[in-house]
Scaffold this active site. Structure first.
Site, PDB file in Angstrom:
ATOM      1  N   GLY A   9       0.820  -1.207   0.000  1.00  0.00           N
ATOM      2  CA  GLY A   9       0.000   0.000   0.000  1.00  0.00           C
ATOM      3  C   GLY A   9       0.851   1.253   0.000  1.00  0.00           C
ATOM      4  O   GLY A   9       0.611   2.193   0.764  1.00  0.00           O
ATOM      5  N   ALA A  10       1.845   1.291  -0.897  1.00  0.00           N
ATOM      6  CA  ALA A  10       2.845   2.360  -0.866  1.00  0.00           C
ATOM      7  C   ALA A  10       2.507   3.565  -1.733  1.00  0.00           C
ATOM      8  O   ALA A  10       3.299   4.504  -1.795  1.00  0.00           O
ATOM      9  CB  ALA A  10       4.206   1.794  -1.300  1.00  0.00           C
ATOM     10  N   GLY A  13      -1.280   7.924   1.101  1.00  0.00           N
ATOM     11  CA  GLY A  13      -1.531   7.886   2.533  1.00  0.00           C
ATOM     12  C   GLY A  13      -0.319   7.547   3.378  1.00  0.00           C
ATOM     13  O   GLY A  13       0.801   7.987   3.112  1.00  0.00           O
ATOM     14  N   ILE A  14      -0.543   6.754   4.413  1.00  0.00           N
ATOM     15  CA  ILE A  14       0.526   6.372   5.335  1.00  0.00           C
ATOM     16  C   ILE A  14       1.651   5.657   4.597  1.00  0.00           C
ATOM     17  O   ILE A  14       2.831   5.870   4.887  1.00  0.00           O
ATOM     18  CB  ILE A  14      -0.042   5.467   6.450  1.00  0.00           C
ATOM     19  CG1 ILE A  14      -0.970   6.277   7.360  1.00  0.00           C
ATOM     20  CG2 ILE A  14       1.076   4.847   7.275  1.00  0.00           C
ATOM     21  CD1 ILE A  14      -1.719   5.437   8.371  1.00  0.00           C
ATOM     22  N   GLY A  15       1.300   4.817   3.625  1.00  0.00           N
ATOM     23  CA  GLY A  15       2.306   4.075   2.889  1.00  0.00           C
ATOM     24  C   GLY A  15       3.269   4.977   2.144  1.00  0.00           C
ATOM     25  O   GLY A  15       4.495   4.789   2.195  1.00  0.00           O
ATOM     26  N   SER A 140      -5.119  -0.472  14.049  1.00  0.00           N
ATOM     27  CA  SER A 140      -5.906   0.734  14.234  1.00  0.00           C
ATOM     28  C   SER A 140      -6.411   0.788  15.667  1.00  0.00           C
ATOM     29  O   SER A 140      -6.472  -0.236  16.362  1.00  0.00           O
ATOM     30  CB  SER A 140      -7.101   0.733  13.274  1.00  0.00           C
ATOM     31  OG  SER A 140      -7.973   1.809  13.530  1.00  0.00           O
ATOM     32  N   TYR A 163     -14.175  -3.101   9.224  1.00  0.00           N
ATOM     33  CA  TYR A 163     -12.847  -2.519   9.417  1.00  0.00           C
ATOM     34  C   TYR A 163     -12.355  -2.770  10.837  1.00  0.00           C
ATOM     35  O   TYR A 163     -11.227  -3.231  11.048  1.00  0.00           O
ATOM     36  CB  TYR A 163     -12.894  -1.021   9.121  1.00  0.00           C
ATOM     37  CG  TYR A 163     -11.551  -0.347   9.253  1.00  0.00           C
ATOM     38  CD1 TYR A 163     -10.605  -0.441   8.238  1.00  0.00           C
ATOM     39  CD2 TYR A 163     -11.219   0.366  10.407  1.00  0.00           C
ATOM     40  CE1 TYR A 163      -9.367   0.162   8.359  1.00  0.00           C
ATOM     41  CE2 TYR A 163      -9.977   0.972  10.536  1.00  0.00           C
ATOM     42  CZ  TYR A 163      -9.065   0.874   9.503  1.00  0.00           C
ATOM     43  OH  TYR A 163      -7.834   1.473   9.639  1.00  0.00           O
TER      44      TYR A 163
END
Length: 204
Positions: A9-10, A13-15, A140, A163
């Site tokens: 997931g790069a 966002g966070i990635g 999370s 989630y």
């Protein structure tokens, strides 16, 4: 010291922010994404921003377990041919809302991406990790008890419930696998990254 790090997931966002930090520190980052064009654009931008950096890209839809296996095989082959160890695996890829919540295997796609895919990927990549390696699973603060019938796709859930359950599930298997590998394999941890407010998931 340069580390070889696989980051799922790069592409945003966070990635993406994590990739920037790692490349700035001089590490080799294996970038995973779901869309080839987007991944190519991100790699080009990162290589331009960090000209001394080393990046490699891998494409896979983590809701498809066959693609997860292919991803692992590609990473294994590349690292083994290069004689390298996978120092860190960061299972960051995650989903909150999907148009189609059922995978072709009949699983809840949110559990598939958030819980099952990172577990499978981690297990398949153990041959190129050692006791100094690390597996970091992005969990999370949103967590709730896991309904197994929902995990296997037999009981529908709302986006928020799926989630939260998927994130408790990844925390649980992190603990279980970490204890199973203690002293013989990588350290496995789950982390709560809080909220990166610029990410698509938080906006959703």
């Amino acid at each position: 010291m340069n580390k070889t790090i696989l980051l799922t997931g790069a592409t945003d966002g966070i990635g993406l922010e994590t990739a920037k930090m790692l490349l700035a520190q001089g590490h080799t980052v294996l970038l995973h994404g779901r869309n080839q064009d987007k991944l190519n654009n991100v790699q080009s931008a990162l290589n331009e921003q960090y000209p001394q950096a080393s990046t490699v890209t891998y494409v896979a839809d983590l809701s498809d377990m066959a693609q997860v296996q292919t991803l692992a095989q590609s990473v294994l082959s590349d690292l083994q041919q290069a004689g390298k160890v996978l120092d860190v695996l960061i299972n960051n890829a995650g989903v909150y809302k999907l148009a189609d919540i059922t995978t072709k295997e009949g699983l809840d796609a949110r559990f598939a991406v958030n819980t099952i895919a990172p577990y499978l990927l981690t297990k398949l990549l153990l041959p190129v990790m050692n006791v100094q390696s690390r597996v970091v699973n992005v969990s999370s603060a949103a967590q709730s008890s896991v309904n197994f019938e929902s995990l296997v796709g037999n009981k529908p859930l709302s986006d928020s419930a799926a989630y939260a359950q998927s994130k408790l599930a990844i925390t649980m298997w992190s603990r279980h696998l970490g204890l199973a590998l203690k002293g013989a394999g990588p350290l496995v941890i789950s982390v709560n990254p809080k909220s990166l407010l610029g990410s698509k998931m938080v906006k959703d």
